[in-house]
Motif scaffolding. Structure first.
Motif, mmCIF file in Angstrom:
data_model
loop_
_atom_site.group_PDB
_atom_site.id
_atom_site.type_symbol
_atom_site.label_atom_id
_atom_site.label_comp_id
_atom_site.label_asym_id
_atom_site.label_seq_id
_atom_site.Cartn_x
_atom_site.Cartn_y
_atom_site.Cartn_z
ATOM 1 N N HIS B 124 0.817 -1.204 0.000
ATOM 2 C CA HIS B 124 0.000 0.000 0.000
ATOM 3 C C HIS B 124 0.853 1.257 0.000
ATOM 4 N N GLU B 128 0.855 4.096 -2.686
ATOM 5 C CA GLU B 128 0.656 5.484 -2.261
ATOM 6 C C GLU B 128 1.713 6.379 -2.887
ATOM 7 N N ASN B 177 -6.304 7.234 -12.924
ATOM 8 C CA ASN B 177 -6.707 6.576 -11.690
ATOM 9 C C ASN B 177 -7.145 5.144 -11.927
ATOM 10 N N ALA B 178 -7.912 4.947 -12.976
ATOM 11 C CA ALA B 178 -8.396 3.601 -13.280
ATOM 12 C C ALA B 178 -7.232 2.667 -13.583
ATOM 13 N N GLY B 181 -5.508 1.303 -10.728
ATOM 14 C CA GLY B 181 -6.163 0.116 -10.200
ATOM 15 C C GLY B 181 -5.720 -1.129 -10.943
ATOM 16 N N VAL B 182 -5.672 -1.026 -12.251
ATOM 17 C CA VAL B 182 -5.220 -2.155 -13.060
ATOM 18 C C VAL B 182 -3.793 -2.527 -12.671
ATOM 19 N N ARG B 184 -2.443 -2.198 -9.834
ATOM 20 C CA ARG B 184 -2.487 -2.933 -8.577
ATOM 21 C C ARG B 184 -2.773 -4.407 -8.848
ATOM 22 N N PHE B 185 -3.736 -4.628 -9.732
ATOM 23 C CA PHE B 185 -4.067 -6.003 -10.107
ATOM 24 C C PHE B 185 -2.857 -6.723 -10.678
ATOM 25 N N THR B 188 -0.347 -7.797 -8.057
ATOM 26 C CA THR B 188 -0.637 -8.996 -7.274
ATOM 27 C C THR B 188 -0.286 -10.267 -8.039
ATOM 28 N N ARG B 189 -0.449 -10.233 -9.366
ATOM 29 C CA ARG B 189 -0.136 -11.413 -10.167
ATOM 30 C C ARG B 189 1.342 -11.546 -10.419
ATOM 31 N N ALA B 221 -3.195 -9.322 -18.454
ATOM 32 C CA ALA B 221 -4.047 -8.283 -17.883
ATOM 33 C C ALA B 221 -4.695 -7.462 -18.982
#
Lengths: 232, 232
Positions: B124, B128, B177-178, B181-182, B184-185, B188-189, B221
């Motif tokens: 995070h 940030e 911004n969107a 988010g992607v 971030r996804f 994780t992978r 992705a």
DNA sequence: TCGTAAAGTGCAGTAACTGCAAAACATGGC
DNA sequence: GCCATGTTTTGCAGTTACTGCACTTTACGA
């Protein structure tokens, strides 16, 4: 082992104290800025000991941004899953209703939003909290798009239903994360304009549009989003 | 006022120390967990005083996630602005190159990614940090889509070029911004599977696919994203 | 080799947070 | 009303991250 005793004194007192502390915390931060407010100051204003403060709130942040963690409402969740209209709009709405939680104290909520506007760090903390329920939301999205895809869970022709399912899961997670970003965007526009906070009456700007309502901002963001997605 | 003195000793020593501290920090966190590692421990391992530690890094976090803040590379920025192919893909790529910065220490980087996987809080913090450059990226996106829209900045027929321009700005911000988010996804992978970290050889799982490469994950992705956007 | 500025360090202090055990309190049974 | 009991509140002592200040050490250029 008395089950439902007097449904009040004990618990309600606790809630009252928590609310009082949160109000004081927000008020103080609004006045002095987050870094210039100590836990002791909040405690003194709320007439509790520091130790008690930390019994109520895990961190100083928690008192300012609110103790109650965002969560998905059961009913709304079901409604969301079984709907067939605009996925993006409904997902975004769902997540916004999570953020603005059950707290019926209007003043506290708007003050908090102003605090978020003035203190980016706290906004981040709030968003971080949101991500804690990402898994739940992802599950909802998954259930919905799987239903929409017309697939009963594991009934498929060939050898690879698991793969397809995993793809749907990935799609759900991806979408959730992306929408979280959109939510952040919405949040920034949602913050009361500094003007409107200060002067309800006309101060010089021509329009009487005091502060954009949630619905307006959301609507704007959605139309923008759709247009953006259509372009590339 | 000697401009370019010996380009070395002073500065390089500083960098060497910083790197050493970062390595120790990551190593210790990997072994004991973030909360169980104190600054003093890192200092002792790195043979510097605590005070010096805080001269190098503003916070304990900073030592673990790295001192150098993500930033946009000038050349890539220009290239991005003037490109006309897939906006989403290129934006995502741009932001990923920001995150994985100039640090050529491969070991340190992968270790750090593992740390992120084990400790969500640090992830995070990293995200940030990314948002701190959101404004810059937004500007790039704005410049690109404005160009693509064929509009020289303020040349328009009617009365409302400002409105149109603001709309483009909003679109840029929303998109940025969107995509965050992607990102971030993708992150994780991207994290090494716990298996692959432990055992390079075949341990029992059938496929020899050790860990998905960045390109693979990104490609996946993107295809997922495109499919998702086409569906609703 | 020496003077100066930068880097490193010790020390004292602040503030967030935790565990523990005593004190204050509320509640239900009598 | 009063006592036994469990819960809440509190004080206290301690840990850890982090900061300002003043002093020492070190590197660099002359």
């Amino acid at each position: 082992m008395p089950e439902t005793t007097t449904p009040t004194t004990r618990e309600s007192k606790h809630q009252a104290t928590a609310l009082r502390v949160e109000r004081n915390a927000v008020r103080l931060v609004l006045r002095h800025g987050f870094d210039n407010v100590t836990v002791d100051m909040i405690c003194e204003a709320s007439e509790i000991s520091q130790r008690t403060f930390f019994n109520y709130f895990k961190t100083k942040d928690a008192a300012v941004i609110g103790a109650d963690v965002p969560h998905v409402d059961e009913a709304k969740a079901r409604e969301f899953i079984s709907s067939d209209s605009d996925l993006l709009a409904e997902l975004l709405t769902l997540m916004m209703t999570m953020a603005a939680n059950l707290n019926f104290d209007e003043k506290l909520m708007t003050d908090r939003i102003i605090v978020f506007g003035q203190n980016p760090d706290l906004m981040h903390k709030q968003m971080e909290r949101m991500t804690r329920v990402t898994a739940e939301v992802t599950e909802l999205v998954y259930l919905r798009i799987r239903r929409a895809a017309g697939q009963p869970p594991v009934e498929q022709a060939g050898v690879e239903p698991a793969v397809l399912e995993q793809d749907l899961r990935d799609q759900a997670e991806l979408l959730t994360n992306a929408i979280m970003g959109v939510l952040r965007f919405v949040a920034t526009r949602w913050i009361p304009t500094p003007d409107s906070a200060a002067m309800p009456g006309a101060s010089g700007s021509s329009e009487g549009q005091v502060a954009p309502s949630r619905e307006q901002v959301l609507e704007h963001a959605l139309s923008l989003l759709r247009r953006t997605l259509r372009t590339p």
